[in-house]
Write an enzyme that holds these catalytic residues in place. Structure first.
Site, short mmCIF file in Angstrom:
data_model
loop_
_atom_site.label_atom_id
_atom_site.label_comp_id
_atom_site.label_asym_id
_atom_site.label_seq_id
_atom_site.Cartn_x
_atom_site.Cartn_y
_atom_site.Cartn_z
CG HIS A 37 -0.06 0.06 2.52
ND1 HIS A 37 0.28 -0.99 3.08
CD2 HIS A 37 0.30 1.31 3.08
CE1 HIS A 37 1.21 -0.62 4.14
NE2 HIS A 37 1.03 0.80 4.20
CG HIS A 120 7.41 4.74 0.95
ND1 HIS A 120 7.09 5.67 2.02
CD2 HIS A 120 7.51 3.62 1.80
CE1 HIS A 120 6.91 5.35 2.86
NE2 HIS A 120 6.95 3.82 2.85
#
Length: 177
Positions: A37, A120
């Site tokens: 995620h 990220h």
């Protein structure tokens, strides 16, 4: 008391492409692919009333869907690498969405996030990985060129108290429209 965070889900096809980078780095604890995620805002271990207020406020977000582009592989931690990541290009859409989450969570009574937002996907947690080994790994792998997906919702995830990496449970989903 739930441990919560907001995030963008990584679609299965993109997650599978990122999974091809697993392995070949001593000291890496690889994150399960289904737990990939992009964290927008960590809320932490919060009281139920605060969680309900946060969920309500997040329901007020009105943003259009947007493209998310993975720029390449990187590591957090410098001389003491602690995570291997797939770096997300910081587009205006993702930066503005994260900033709105920050404002709303402060309105819900949570303290300001101390860390600068660096979008990220965490691929691995690193334990006792030498900076040299991480640099060699990154030099050999390069990264996933041109990996893109459309973010059409954000979610609230809960996690158990652990060393990180899941499993995560989706508590709520908010469409981008």
């Amino acid at each position: 008391m739930p441990r919560l965070f907001t995030a963008l889900e990584v679609p299965e096809d993109v997650a599978q492409a990122l999974a091809t980078y697993r392995g070949g780095l001593s000291g890496a604890r690889w994150i399960d692919v289904e737990n990939y995620h992009v964290t927008l805002r960590f809320l932490g271990d919060i009281e139920e009333e605060v969680a309900q207020e946060a969920a309500y406020l997040l329901g007020q977000v009105r943003r259009a869907p947007f493209e998310v582009t993975i720029e390449g592989l990187d590591a957090f931690g410098g001389d003491r690498p602690r995570a291997l990541i797939a770096r997300i290009a910081p587009s205006p859409a993702i930066v503005e969405l994260q900033a709105e989450h920050e404002r709303l969570m402060r309105r819900a009574g949570l303290p300001s996030e101390k860390r600068k937002f660096a979008p990220h996907v965490t691929l691995a947690r690193l334990r006792d990985a030498s900076p040299r080994a991480v640099a060699d790994y990154l030099g050999l792998r390069g990264g996933p060129p041109g990996l893109t997906f459309r973010a059409d919702q954000f979610v609230i995830y809960s996690s158990r108290d652990s060393v990180g990496g899941g499993p995560y449970v989706m508590e709520a989903a908010y469409p981008l429209r």
